[in-house]
Design a protein around this motif. Structure first.
Motif, mmCIF file in Angstrom:
data_model
loop_
_atom_site.group_PDB
_atom_site.id
_atom_site.type_symbol
_atom_site.label_atom_id
_atom_site.label_comp_id
_atom_site.label_asym_id
_atom_site.label_seq_id
_atom_site.Cartn_x
_atom_site.Cartn_y
_atom_site.Cartn_z
ATOM 1 N N ASP A 44 88.182 111.119 -17.514
ATOM 2 C CA ASP A 44 89.187 110.565 -16.393
ATOM 3 C C ASP A 44 88.736 110.024 -15.383
ATOM 4 O O ASP A 44 89.155 109.997 -14.301
ATOM 5 N N GLY A 45 87.409 109.371 -15.336
ATOM 6 C CA GLY A 45 87.019 108.607 -14.302
ATOM 7 C C GLY A 45 86.268 109.483 -13.245
ATOM 8 O O GLY A 45 85.696 110.455 -13.691
ATOM 9 N N TYR A 46 86.341 109.107 -11.949
ATOM 10 C CA TYR A 46 85.537 109.722 -11.031
ATOM 11 C C TYR A 46 86.841 109.937 -9.824
ATOM 12 O O TYR A 46 87.829 109.507 -9.699
ATOM 13 N N ILE A 47 86.459 111.062 -8.989
ATOM 14 C CA ILE A 47 86.979 111.316 -7.798
ATOM 15 C C ILE A 47 86.184 111.415 -6.786
ATOM 16 O O ILE A 47 85.160 112.335 -6.795
ATOM 17 N N VAL A 48 86.287 110.484 -5.716
ATOM 18 C CA VAL A 48 85.493 110.536 -4.366
ATOM 19 C C VAL A 48 86.378 111.182 -3.387
ATOM 20 O O VAL A 48 87.380 111.007 -3.259
ATOM 21 N N ARG A 89 90.211 116.538 10.876
ATOM 22 C CA ARG A 89 89.331 115.831 10.046
ATOM 23 C C ARG A 89 90.066 114.990 9.004
ATOM 24 O O ARG A 89 91.132 115.364 8.480
ATOM 25 N N LEU A 90 89.452 113.970 8.885
ATOM 26 C CA LEU A 90 90.086 112.663 8.221
ATOM 27 C C LEU A 90 89.611 112.907 6.645
ATOM 28 O O LEU A 90 88.601 113.025 6.677
ATOM 29 N N ARG A 91 90.375 112.925 5.887
ATOM 30 C CA ARG A 91 89.865 113.066 4.289
ATOM 31 C C ARG A 91 90.444 111.964 3.420
ATOM 32 O O ARG A 91 91.829 111.669 3.664
ATOM 33 N N ILE A 92 89.735 111.344 2.682
ATOM 34 C CA ILE A 92 89.994 110.307 2.066
ATOM 35 C C ILE A 92 89.891 110.581 0.500
ATOM 36 O O ILE A 92 88.534 111.016 0.183
ATOM 37 N N ALA A 93 90.563 110.482 -0.174
ATOM 38 C CA ALA A 93 90.188 110.929 -1.571
ATOM 39 C C ALA A 93 90.718 109.743 -2.665
ATOM 40 O O ALA A 93 91.932 109.317 -2.266
ATOM 41 N N ALA A 94 90.103 109.492 -3.754
ATOM 42 C CA ALA A 94 90.406 108.313 -4.612
ATOM 43 C C ALA A 94 90.004 108.825 -5.782
ATOM 44 O O ALA A 94 89.086 109.415 -6.115
ATOM 45 N N ARG A 95 90.804 108.154 -6.993
ATOM 46 C CA ARG A 95 90.337 108.322 -8.312
ATOM 47 C C ARG A 95 90.128 107.096 -8.656
ATOM 48 O O ARG A 95 90.847 106.046 -8.592
ATOM 49 N N THR A 96 88.998 106.718 -9.267
ATOM 50 C CA THR A 96 88.398 105.293 -9.860
ATOM 51 C C THR A 96 87.951 105.241 -11.319
ATOM 52 O O THR A 96 87.798 106.662 -11.687
ATOM 53 N N SER A 97 88.113 104.498 -11.930
ATOM 54 C CA SER A 97 87.572 104.378 -13.428
ATOM 55 C C SER A 97 86.163 104.251 -13.178
ATOM 56 O O SER A 97 85.321 104.645 -14.172
ATOM 57 N N GLU A 98 85.558 103.503 -12.342
ATOM 58 C CA GLU A 98 84.009 103.427 -12.269
ATOM 59 C C GLU A 98 83.389 103.828 -11.114
ATOM 60 O O GLU A 98 83.992 104.018 -10.064
ATOM 61 N N ILE A 114 87.645 96.863 -4.421
ATOM 62 C CA ILE A 114 87.548 97.984 -4.786
ATOM 63 C C ILE A 114 88.542 98.224 -5.500
ATOM 64 O O ILE A 114 89.736 98.231 -5.132
ATOM 65 N N HIS A 115 88.329 98.794 -6.876
ATOM 66 C CA HIS A 115 89.627 99.266 -7.844
ATOM 67 C C HIS A 115 89.873 100.669 -7.794
ATOM 68 O O HIS A 115 88.925 101.423 -7.923
ATOM 69 N N MET A 116 91.148 100.933 -7.418
ATOM 70 C CA MET A 116 91.413 102.670 -7.681
ATOM 71 C C MET A 116 92.587 102.797 -8.431
ATOM 72 O O MET A 116 93.487 101.868 -8.299
ATOM 73 N N LYS A 117 92.616 103.970 -9.065
ATOM 74 C CA LYS A 117 93.759 104.224 -9.617
ATOM 75 C C LYS A 117 95.105 105.186 -8.669
ATOM 76 O O LYS A 117 96.021 105.252 -9.127
ATOM 77 N N ASP A 118 94.160 105.750 -7.975
ATOM 78 C CA ASP A 118 95.017 106.535 -6.862
ATOM 79 C C ASP A 118 94.401 106.780 -5.690
ATOM 80 O O ASP A 118 93.149 106.872 -5.871
ATOM 81 N N PHE A 119 95.043 107.004 -4.670
ATOM 82 C CA PHE A 119 94.396 106.959 -3.304
ATOM 83 C C PHE A 119 95.215 108.207 -2.383
ATOM 84 O O PHE A 119 96.464 107.930 -2.527
ATOM 85 N N THR A 120 94.609 108.710 -1.293
ATOM 86 C CA THR A 120 95.345 109.546 -0.684
ATOM 87 C C THR A 120 94.568 109.680 0.625
ATOM 88 O O THR A 120 93.257 109.651 0.656
ATOM 89 N N ILE A 121 95.205 109.736 1.780
ATOM 90 C CA ILE A 121 94.529 109.921 3.125
ATOM 91 C C ILE A 121 95.133 111.318 3.870
ATOM 92 O O ILE A 121 96.468 111.541 3.734
ATOM 93 N N ASP A 122 94.515 112.276 3.793
ATOM 94 C CA ASP A 122 95.044 113.401 4.843
ATOM 95 C C ASP A 122 94.162 113.641 6.194
ATOM 96 O O ASP A 122 93.113 113.259 6.118
ATOM 97 N N PHE A 123 95.050 114.290 6.822
ATOM 98 C CA PHE A 123 94.574 114.720 8.154
ATOM 99 C C PHE A 123 94.503 116.264 8.370
ATOM 100 O O PHE A 123 95.613 116.954 8.517
ATOM 101 N N ILE A 124 93.090 116.920 8.022
ATOM 102 C CA ILE A 124 92.887 118.267 7.909
ATOM 103 C C ILE A 124 93.188 118.682 9.190
ATOM 104 O O ILE A 124 92.486 118.425 10.097
ATOM 105 N N GLY A 125 93.800 119.647 9.390
ATOM 106 C CA GLY A 125 94.311 120.376 10.875
ATOM 107 C C GLY A 125 95.632 120.103 11.145
ATOM 108 O O GLY A 125 96.097 120.418 12.181
ATOM 109 N N VAL A 126 96.069 119.032 10.609
ATOM 110 C CA VAL A 126 97.630 118.625 11.078
ATOM 111 C C VAL A 126 98.476 118.756 10.018
ATOM 112 O O VAL A 126 99.417 119.311 9.974
#
Lengths: 103, 450
Positions: free
Chosen positions: B318-322, B387-396, B353-365
């Motif tokens: 199912d691709g990659y999560i960064v 703490r800023l957290r960026i998470a994304a799912r990509t095919s490549e 950049i191609h992404m299938k899904d993307f989220t930005i979180d503020f850890i502590g908030v």
């Protein structure tokens, strides 16, 4: 009062479905909690997180309610982008729900 | 009345071994079960097996068996575990070799097979995936494994052949407990009431310390003594299917009606319809009673029938999560994190950049509960660090790497005082669940002896 003062809770996950229990400490509070903490209220509370239906099941002999929340885990534990992929921390949020219990 | 004592030796793949060893030494057990297989563990194990046909079982099997085998040889405790993962036959051979190296004799090790239905996958492409509601064929080219949750049948057969250690692949978690109870008490496979009770016992054991004080403590509300040294649970079950849950008195933790209630409801949906391959169990009228300190009697579970279908986990690539993170501190840290968010969004928008899904979180908030709940819990929303957290799912993979680079670039190109960048990229194996007919499952038991 916070729900936490009279009940405890645990979250579980299966696929993209989260279930959160609400278990009263004193059986005498069960009916009141049942009347107050409805499926609609829980759905509204978690509206930013839970994208699907919320169903409530009852286990009267142990004073427990079980809220089953669909489409709640960002696509499921294996592919969610959420920091808490299992939704383990959802029970703590539900316990902080403010409730107004009738006497 | 005759009773059987079954302990839990693990509640997940990487669980502690010391509490299991203590139970085997001092718990007067007849059986110990090790539940070590999460939803996608088996798909990852199948990939290991593709690389090496002798592998694909739990990586901690040898570590655990090193501690357990001498105790098995000394005490007549039978071990039941799903540590076989994708390769129970090789796991049984590995255990045999370990016993031989240690000069241990008189052990029968049984491998249960039949859960691997990957060779049938062509028949299932029109089936609906439970998680997505779409047809399985949409992910056809990415599929790497298919394992059905099989029931107690193979375990019962292995015990009838006098196995001392039973090692399975994908078996429904409660079946690890239902199997020995069926064998010992000679219950009929259609005795759904007792199967429901046995399933309740299995359900209470399968997560290890979660019923003895783990995942429970909340200082000021729910106290647990000695949680650092929490013991694993023991169930004593009688011929009627009444269950008494306890722990070793010297172990930390607590067994109370509250810990047991939380675990009864854990990971179930409709309590009157808890589906396993053995039975549709009904926990809706279950009762609990503390009979003495750290002893809780559980009664009232039952069961109605069998569904005739087996839930099957189909693993697919199912691709990659960064995931990439950076911290900001001091007054104004949330505003600087927000500025960093804006920068990242614009950078990605202006990139290829191609992404299938993307989220930005503020850890502590607001990372766990989103904005509305977080605001109600903490109206001022002013943390001293975020703490800023960026998470994304990509095919490549290249797109995952590019997102990580954008976050790292915030060091010299972003808001003031950004520190502690960490980037993690995972290739993802996801699970699609389908229901297949019982008639597709062919259980077999293969034994090794030393």
């Amino acid at each position: 009062m916070k729900l936490k003062e009279i009940a405890h809770s645990r979250t579980g996950d299966k696929g993209n479905i989260s279930n959160v229990s609400v278990i009263v400490y004193e059986m005498g509070d069960y009916e009141k909690v049942k009347n107050t903490v409805t499926a609609d209220r829980v759905k509204e509370y978690f509206q930013e997180i839970v994208k699907g239906d919320v169903k409530r099941y009852e286990l009267p002999k142990i004073g427990a309610l079980n809220f089953v929340m669909e489409n709640a885990l960002g696509g499921g534990v294996t592919r969610s982008l959420a920091i808490d992929r299992h939704g383990k921390s959802l029970s703590s949020a539900l316990m902080d729900m403010e409730i107004d219990l009738p006497d | 009345m005759r009773t059987i004592r079954i302990g839990a030796g693990a509640g997940y793949a990487g669980d502690r071994i010391e509490p299991a060893v203590e139970l085997m030494k001092n718990g007067r057990l007849d059986y110990i079960i090790f539940e070590c297989l999460a939803e996608r563990t088996i798909a990852l194990a199948q990939q290991e097996k593709l690389k090496d046909t002798e592998k694909g079982f739990n990586p901690l099997l040898e570590y655990r068996m090193d501690k357990i085998l001498p105790l098995c040889a000394k005490n007549p405790i039978k071990v039941i575990t799903n540590m076989g993962a994708a390769n129970p036959v090789s796991a049984a051979k590995a255990i045999k070799a370990m016993a031989q190296e240690r000069g241990i004799r008189g052990l029968k090790i049984a491998a249960v097979t039949g859960d691997d239905v990957y060779s049938n996958i062509g028949q299932y492409l029109e089936l609906t995936v439970m998680e997505t509601g779409k047809k399985l064929k949409e992910i056809q080219t990415s599929i790497i494994s298919a394992n059905a949750y099989i029931g107690m049948e193979g375990i019962v057969r292995a015990l009838k052949e006098n196995a001392d250690i039973v090692i399975t692949g994908r078996v429904s978690d409660p079946s690890l407990t239902v199997g020995p109870l069926m064998h010992e008490f000679g219950w009929e496979p259609a005795d759904y009431e007792r199967l429901g009770k046995a399933t309740a016992a299995g359900h209470l054991l399968e997560c290890g310390a979660q019923v003895t004080g783990g995942y429970f403590a909340d200082p000021g509300y729910k106290e647990v003594e000695g949680l650092w040294n929490v013991g694993f649970p023991i169930t004593e079950i009688n011929e009627n299917g009444d269950i008494t849950l306890s722990k070793l008195p010297e172990a930390g933790g607590v067994v109370s009606t509250a810990t047991v209630k939380e675990q009864i409801v854990y990971e179930i949906h409709d309590p009157a319809m808890y589906l396993t391959p053995d039975v549709i169990a009904d926990f809706s009228q279950i009762e609990v009673d503390e009979t003495s300190p750290d002893h809780v009697l559980v009664t009232g579970a039952t069961g109605t029938r069998k569904s005739g279908f087996y839930k099957t986990s189909v693993g697919y690539q199912d691709g990659y999560i960064v995931e990439a993170e950076i911290s900001y501190g001091g007054s104004g840290c949330f505003h600087r994190a927000k500025l960093a968010e804006e920068i990242i969004r614009k950078r990605i928008e202006h990139s290829n950049i191609h992404m299938k899904d993307f989220t930005i979180d503020f850890i502590g908030v607001s990372s766990l509960y989103g904005e509305s709940i977080s605001k109600s819990l903490n109206p001022n929303n002013l943390p001293s660090e975020v703490r800023l957290r960026i998470a994304a799912r990509t095919s490549e993979q290249k797109d995952a790497l590019a997102i990580g680079q954008e976050v790292e670039a915030l060091y010299t190109n972003g808001p003031a005082g950004g520190g502690g960048v960490r980037v993690n990229i995972e290739d993802i194996v996801s699970i699609a669940s389908i229901l297949i007919p019982e008639s597709d499952i062919h259980i077999d038991v293969l034994c090794e002896e030393v």
